[in-house]
Design a protein around this motif. Structure first.
Motif, PDB file in Angstrom:
ATOM      1  N   GLY A  72       0.807  -1.214   0.000  1.00  0.00           N
ATOM      2  CA  GLY A  72       0.000   0.000   0.000  1.00  0.00           C
ATOM      3  C   GLY A  72       0.842   1.266   0.000  1.00  0.00           C
ATOM      4  N   LEU A  73       2.013   1.207   0.631  1.00  0.00           N
ATOM      5  CA  LEU A  73       2.911   2.362   0.596  1.00  0.00           C
ATOM      6  C   LEU A  73       3.364   2.642  -0.831  1.00  0.00           C
ATOM      7  N   GLY A  74       3.640   1.577  -1.585  1.00  0.00           N
ATOM      8  CA  GLY A  74       4.007   1.760  -2.991  1.00  0.00           C
ATOM      9  C   GLY A  74       2.869   2.352  -3.792  1.00  0.00           C
ATOM     10  N   VAL A  75       1.654   1.860  -3.567  1.00  0.00           N
ATOM     11  CA  VAL A  75       0.487   2.418  -4.244  1.00  0.00           C
ATOM     12  C   VAL A  75       0.320   3.893  -3.870  1.00  0.00           C
ATOM     13  N   THR A  76       0.586   4.236  -2.623  1.00  0.00           N
ATOM     14  CA  THR A  76       0.479   5.625  -2.171  1.00  0.00           C
ATOM     15  C   THR A  76       1.430   6.529  -2.941  1.00  0.00           C
ATOM     16  N   LEU A  77       2.646   6.062  -3.181  1.00  0.00           N
ATOM     17  CA  LEU A  77       3.609   6.857  -3.944  1.00  0.00           C
ATOM     18  C   LEU A  77       3.114   7.120  -5.361  1.00  0.00           C
ATOM     19  N   THR A  78       2.535   6.093  -5.997  1.00  0.00           N
ATOM     20  CA  THR A  78       2.036   6.290  -7.358  1.00  0.00           C
ATOM     21  C   THR A  78       0.781   7.156  -7.368  1.00  0.00           C
ATOM     22  N   MET A  79      -0.033   7.059  -6.328  1.00  0.00           N
ATOM     23  CA  MET A  79      -1.204   7.929  -6.230  1.00  0.00           C
ATOM     24  C   MET A  79      -0.790   9.383  -6.042  1.00  0.00           C
ATOM     25  N   ALA A  80       0.340   9.594  -5.387  1.00  0.00           N
ATOM     26  CA  ALA A  80       0.824  10.960  -5.163  1.00  0.00           C
ATOM     27  C   ALA A  80       1.104  11.668  -6.477  1.00  0.00           C
ATOM     28  N   TRP A 217      11.778  15.997  -3.057  1.00  0.00           N
ATOM     29  CA  TRP A 217      11.262  15.003  -4.004  1.00  0.00           C
ATOM     30  C   TRP A 217       9.798  14.681  -3.709  1.00  0.00           C
ATOM     31  N   GLY A 218       9.480  14.515  -2.427  1.00  0.00           N
ATOM     32  CA  GLY A 218       8.102  14.212  -2.069  1.00  0.00           C
ATOM     33  C   GLY A 218       7.155  15.341  -2.422  1.00  0.00           C
ATOM     34  N   ARG A 219       7.576  16.570  -2.154  1.00  0.00           N
ATOM     35  CA  ARG A 219       6.728  17.719  -2.485  1.00  0.00           C
ATOM     36  C   ARG A 219       6.525  17.833  -3.997  1.00  0.00           C
ATOM     37  N   VAL A 220       7.554  17.487  -4.754  1.00  0.00           N
ATOM     38  CA  VAL A 220       7.422  17.522  -6.210  1.00  0.00           C
ATOM     39  C   VAL A 220       6.431  16.457  -6.685  1.00  0.00           C
ATOM     40  N   LEU A 221       6.472  15.272  -6.071  1.00  0.00           N
ATOM     41  CA  LEU A 221       5.523  14.222  -6.443  1.00  0.00           C
ATOM     42  C   LEU A 221       4.091  14.691  -6.234  1.00  0.00           C
ATOM     43  N   TYR A 222       3.831  15.326  -5.091  1.00  0.00           N
ATOM     44  CA  TYR A 222       2.486  15.844  -4.824  1.00  0.00           C
ATOM     45  C   TYR A 222       2.115  16.937  -5.830  1.00  0.00           C
ATOM     46  N   ALA A 223       3.075  17.789  -6.167  1.00  0.00           N
ATOM     47  CA  ALA A 223       2.804  18.863  -7.134  1.00  0.00           C
ATOM     48  C   ALA A 223       2.440  18.287  -8.498  1.00  0.00           C
ATOM     49  N   VAL A 285      -8.255   3.948   1.636  1.00  0.00           N
ATOM     50  CA  VAL A 285      -8.760   4.285   2.970  1.00  0.00           C
ATOM     51  C   VAL A 285      -7.915   5.399   3.590  1.00  0.00           C
ATOM     52  N   GLY A 286      -6.603   5.328   3.355  1.00  0.00           N
ATOM     53  CA  GLY A 286      -5.699   6.311   3.939  1.00  0.00           C
ATOM     54  C   GLY A 286      -5.944   7.728   3.474  1.00  0.00           C
ATOM     55  N   THR A 287      -6.563   7.908   2.290  1.00  0.00           N
ATOM     56  CA  THR A 287      -6.797   9.264   1.799  1.00  0.00           C
ATOM     57  C   THR A 287      -7.799  10.019   2.663  1.00  0.00           C
ATOM     58  N   SER A 288      -8.636   9.297   3.409  1.00  0.00           N
ATOM     59  CA  SER A 288      -9.666   9.964   4.203  1.00  0.00           C
ATOM     60  C   SER A 288      -9.223  10.240   5.638  1.00  0.00           C
ATOM     61  N   VAL A 289      -8.089   9.710   6.042  1.00  0.00           N
ATOM     62  CA  VAL A 289      -7.632   9.881   7.423  1.00  0.00           C
ATOM     63  C   VAL A 289      -7.225  11.330   7.680  1.00  0.00           C
ATOM     64  N   LEU A 290      -7.701  11.885   8.769  1.00  0.00           N
ATOM     65  CA  LEU A 290      -7.429  13.268   9.181  1.00  0.00           C
ATOM     66  C   LEU A 290      -7.881  14.289   8.130  1.00  0.00           C
ATOM     67  N   GLY A 291      -8.834  13.883   7.303  1.00  0.00           N
ATOM     68  CA  GLY A 291      -9.382  14.818   6.330  1.00  0.00           C
ATOM     69  C   GLY A 291      -8.383  15.314   5.317  1.00  0.00           C
ATOM     70  N   ARG A 292      -7.352  14.512   5.033  1.00  0.00           N
ATOM     71  CA  ARG A 292      -6.320  14.961   4.098  1.00  0.00           C
ATOM     72  C   ARG A 292      -6.865  15.062   2.673  1.00  0.00           C
ATOM     73  N   GLY A 293      -7.695  14.098   2.298  1.00  0.00           N
ATOM     74  CA  GLY A 293      -8.222  14.108   0.943  1.00  0.00           C
ATOM     75  C   GLY A 293      -7.178  13.836  -0.118  1.00  0.00           C
ATOM     76  N   ARG A 294      -6.054  13.310   0.258  1.00  0.00           N
ATOM     77  CA  ARG A 294      -5.004  12.970  -0.697  1.00  0.00           C
ATOM     78  C   ARG A 294      -4.197  11.814  -0.131  1.00  0.00           C
ATOM     79  N   PRO A 295      -3.484  11.076  -0.974  1.00  0.00           N
ATOM     80  CA  PRO A 295      -2.704   9.946  -0.473  1.00  0.00           C
ATOM     81  C   PRO A 295      -1.661  10.403   0.531  1.00  0.00           C
ATOM     82  N   ASN A 296      -1.572   9.698   1.636  1.00  0.00           N
ATOM     83  CA  ASN A 296      -0.567  10.030   2.648  1.00  0.00           C
ATOM     84  C   ASN A 296      -0.152   8.766   3.383  1.00  0.00           C
ATOM     85  N   VAL A 297       1.080   8.743   3.820  1.00  0.00           N
ATOM     86  CA  VAL A 297       1.693   7.533   4.364  1.00  0.00           C
ATOM     87  C   VAL A 297       1.023   7.088   5.657  1.00  0.00           C
ATOM     88  N   TRP A 298       0.836   8.008   6.601  1.00  0.00           N
ATOM     89  CA  TRP A 298       0.249   7.626   7.878  1.00  0.00           C
ATOM     90  C   TRP A 298      -1.187   7.162   7.707  1.00  0.00           C
TER      91      TRP A 298
END
Length: 348
Positions: A72-80, A217-223, A285-298
């Motif tokens: 799932g962490l790998g999927v999160t990176l690609t979703m980013a 690098w992470g911020r660029v992936l999100y951008a 499921v992780g995208t909804s945690v803490l109302g982030r609305g985006r893929p996140n590791v935690w």
């Protein structure tokens, strides 16, 4: 006698602005809803089933979800980066086959098997990157195609048979090797009572969080995921970063395959098949945690823990496996409702 009329206009007493608790409650539900659900389910199972409170059960729960969580962490990176890697389960299964082939068929040590599995995962990620970045095939279609290619490749490598120590090979000889004790400790070993696979899951979660949230690098992936065209105009090498995300996803999937191979102790040709849906589920499921609305590791890590709590709790209660699938599916739908509600509020 003349009288003067006051020109002052009487003023009304100031009325405090009305406050509505509705939006605040909605915001709190979206932000903390899944944490509340996780805590509530944990409390319910802990109070109703004494065996659920046992520390060994809790560690086994984390051990059970460690493979899906790492994938799932790998999927999160690609979703980013705005994509989706549907090949992670197949890559994990390929890792099981490569590990067994290396140690059982070629009689190599565990370290060689680990390096071979990670190299196979990186190559799978490069294949995805080639299809998506160079050939411009949509992410989901490309990785679905890769999934079938990898599943077929691992069957060809072993002539469609699972690899077990002492098996008779296609040429009539007996397989000379076996899974080494050191390799089996990847999942079966413990450090201070904690399974090694759980420690690997925790370490990779922290590393992935630092990478995505605390590095350029992470911020660029999100951008790139938010607006690839704007990122390109800003001088970002969009293709290179998207390729990086898929290569890292392949490596993470191969690590999950190492844990899975250590867990089952043989080269099962069906290994990894069920891991795709769980990996995608925990990432979504992780995208909804803490109302982030985006893929996140935690969020992905918490999603994995939630799935583990549900599976373990329902198993202890004796519910059949198909009931567990229904509950897990309902949790995923609820997560998507939270995520899309949040995204609509942000774009409104």
């Amino acid at each position: 006698m003349t009288t003067t009329r006051s020109t002052e206009v009487p003023t009304k007493a100031a009325v405090p602005p009305a406050t509505s608790t509705g939006p605040r409650v909605q915001s709190a539900v979206i932000k903390y809803g899944f944490i509340f659900v996780t805590v509530t389910l944990f409390t319910y199972f802990a109070l109703s089933e004494p065996s659920f409170r046992d520390s060994a059960t809790l560690l086994d729960t984390l051990r059970y979800v460690s493979v899906a969580a790492i994938l799932g962490l790998g999927v999160t990176l690609t979703m980013a980066v705005g994509g989706m890697d549907m090949s992670v389960g197949a890559v994990a299964g390929l890792g099981v086959t490569v590990a067994a082939k290396t140690m059982v068929t070629y009689n190599q040590v565990g370290v060689v098997a680990i390096l071979a599995v990670i190299a196979a995962g990186a190559l799978a990620g490069l294949l995805n990157a080639l299809l998506i970045v160079v050939l411009k095939i949509p992410d989901m279609l490309a990785t679905l195609g890769t999934m079938f290619v990898i599943q077929g490749t691992k069957l060809i490598l072993v002539d469609g048979q699972s690899i077990t120590p002492g098996m008779t090979q296609s040429d009539g000889s007996t397989a000379p090797g076996k899974f080494t004790e050191g390799f089996l400790r990847i999942d079966r070993g413990t450090v201070l009572g904690v399974p090694v696979s759980v420690l690997i899951f925790g370490a990779l979660t922290v590393v992935a969080w630092v990478f995505l949230a605390r590095t350029r690098w992470g911020r660029v992936l999100y951008a790139i995921g938010a607006n690839p065209e704007a990122s390109r105009l800003a001088g970002i090498r969009v293709g290179a970063y998207r390729a990086l995300a898929y290569v890292l996803s392949g490596v993470l999937a191969s690590i999950g395959g190492l844990i899975l191979a250590s867990r089952i102790g043989q080269g099962d040709v069906s290994a990894g098949t069920s891991q795709l849906l769980e990996a995608v589920a925990v990432a979504l499921v992780g995208t909804s945690v803490l109302g982030r609305g985006r893929p996140n590791v935690w969020g992905t890590a918490l999603g994995a823990v939630l799935i583990g709590i549900i599976t373990t709790g329902l198993t202890i209660k004796g519910l059949p496996y198909y009931t567990q699938d229904v509950v897990e599916g309902a949790v995923l739908i609820l997560a998507l409702v939270f995520s899309f509600t949040l995204s609509k509020r942000r774009t409104a």
